[in-house]
Design an enzyme around this catalytic site. Structure first.
Site, PDB file in Angstrom:
ATOM      1  CG  ASP A 131      41.327  46.912  95.455  1.00 17.69           C
ATOM      2  OD1 ASP A 131      41.645  45.932  96.157  1.00 17.69           O
ATOM      3  OD2 ASP A 131      40.201  47.445  95.480  1.00 17.69           O
TER       4      ASP A 131
HETATM    5  N1  URA Z   1      38.841  49.580  99.636  1.00 20.14           N
HETATM    6  C1  URA Z   1      38.798  49.183  98.355  1.00 20.14           C
HETATM    7  O1  URA Z   1      37.735  48.898  97.817  1.00 20.14           O
HETATM    8  N2  URA Z   1      39.957  49.091  97.666  1.00 20.14           N
HETATM    9  C2  URA Z   1      41.159  49.434  98.184  1.00 20.14           C
HETATM   10  O2  URA Z   1      42.179  49.358  97.506  1.00 20.14           O
HETATM   11  C3  URA Z   1      41.183  49.855  99.523  1.00 20.14           C
HETATM   12  C4  URA Z   1      40.023  49.911 100.222  1.00 20.14           C
END
Ligand code: URA
Length: 264
Positions: A131
């Site tokens: 993310d």
């Molecule tokens: N899980 C998440 O919620 N976000 C990420 O970036 C990676 C794994």
């Protein structure tokens, strides 16, 4: 945030067929071989600068046998696939996508800035995604088959995260995370490893990577995520500074990531 759309089935099938050992598309083979990233490779071909078995080919999607004799501007190019894998330390703020409507930038742009000239010519694929606000270990590769290996749930490649959370971590919540919690309607997470190195930090090791997996799991047990960092994938632990990159050696790809690299 909108969920990324899956490519249609026909496109996945075509990509899979084209990544078989017998052949590839000309421009893609050039970008996988490190001649230039895909868009530039297309332009090289269209400009008539590429020959196959001595003949100019101007069609970027022309099928190519990987034993074929290929030259770019008269220089021979080895188009047999050779796996390369990069470890990148993703800073917060960047999207794992080809473009960023919000203008903060993409991991691909940051990667290009960090790469030495010898690795600039490859077409790089991100291996999974993090993310925008997540930091830490993101792999890149020129080998689509490695992407499939590392991201498919059947491989069970563990991914270790550290999350700072906005509520007290209790043994009861950790036990729920270990056993599996509902991450979307009717879908329960696989058994995971969970511990609390500090009272507001959870270390979570997962063998699957659904959309927002960690944040959803933590939310499901009443632990909102304040910050998220990925520190390991398989047996590989992040060891470069934020924004930096390094290429993995063959032993790391084989040993830490359980993959037999393609070696030409
Ligand atoms: N899980 C998440 O919620 N976000 C990420 O970036 C990676 C794994």
């Amino acid at each position: 945030m909108a969920r990324p759309r899956k490519p249609p089935k026909w496109l996945e099938a075509a990509r899979h067929r084209a990544s078989e050992d017998s052949g590839d598309w000309l421009a893609r083979a050039l970008s996988r071989a490190g001649v230039s990233p895909f868009g530039e490779a297309e332009r090289l071909v269209q400009a008539g600068r590429v020959t196959v078995e001595g003949k100019v080919v101007r069609q970027p999607l022309a099928p190519l046998q990987l034993q074929a004799r290929v030259e770019v501007d008269g220089q021979p190019v080895d188009v047999r696939p050779t796996t390369r894998v990069l470890m990148f330390h993703k800073p917060a703020g960047l999207v794992t996508a080809a473009s960023d409507a919000e203008g903060e930038g993409t991991v691909f742009e940051a990667l290009r800035r960090a790469l030495p000239p010898s690795l600039q010519g490859y077409g790089w694929h991100a291996v999974g995604r993090l993310d925008r606000d997540t930091t830490g270990l993101l792999l890149f590769t020129n080998d689509e088959r490695f992407v499939a290996h590392a991201t498919q749930p059947q491989t069970h490649l563990p991914k270790r995260y550290l999350a700072r959370v906005g509520a007290a971590v209790t043994e009861e919540k950790l036990a729920k995370l270990r056993a599996g919690v509902e991450v979307e309607a009717g879908v329960t997470s696989r058994p995971a490893q969970a511990r609390a190195p500090e009272k507001d930090v959870v270390e979570l090791t997962l063998t699957e990577g659904r959309y927002h997996q960690v944040k959803r799991m933590l939310n499901a047990v009443g632990l909102p995520t304040l910050a998220l960092h990925r520190e390991a994938v398989g047996g590989l632990v992040l060891d470069v500074a934020e924004g930096d990159v390094r290429e993995l050696v063959e032993d790391e790809v084989r040993g830490a990531l359980s993959y037999s690299p393609r070696c030409g």
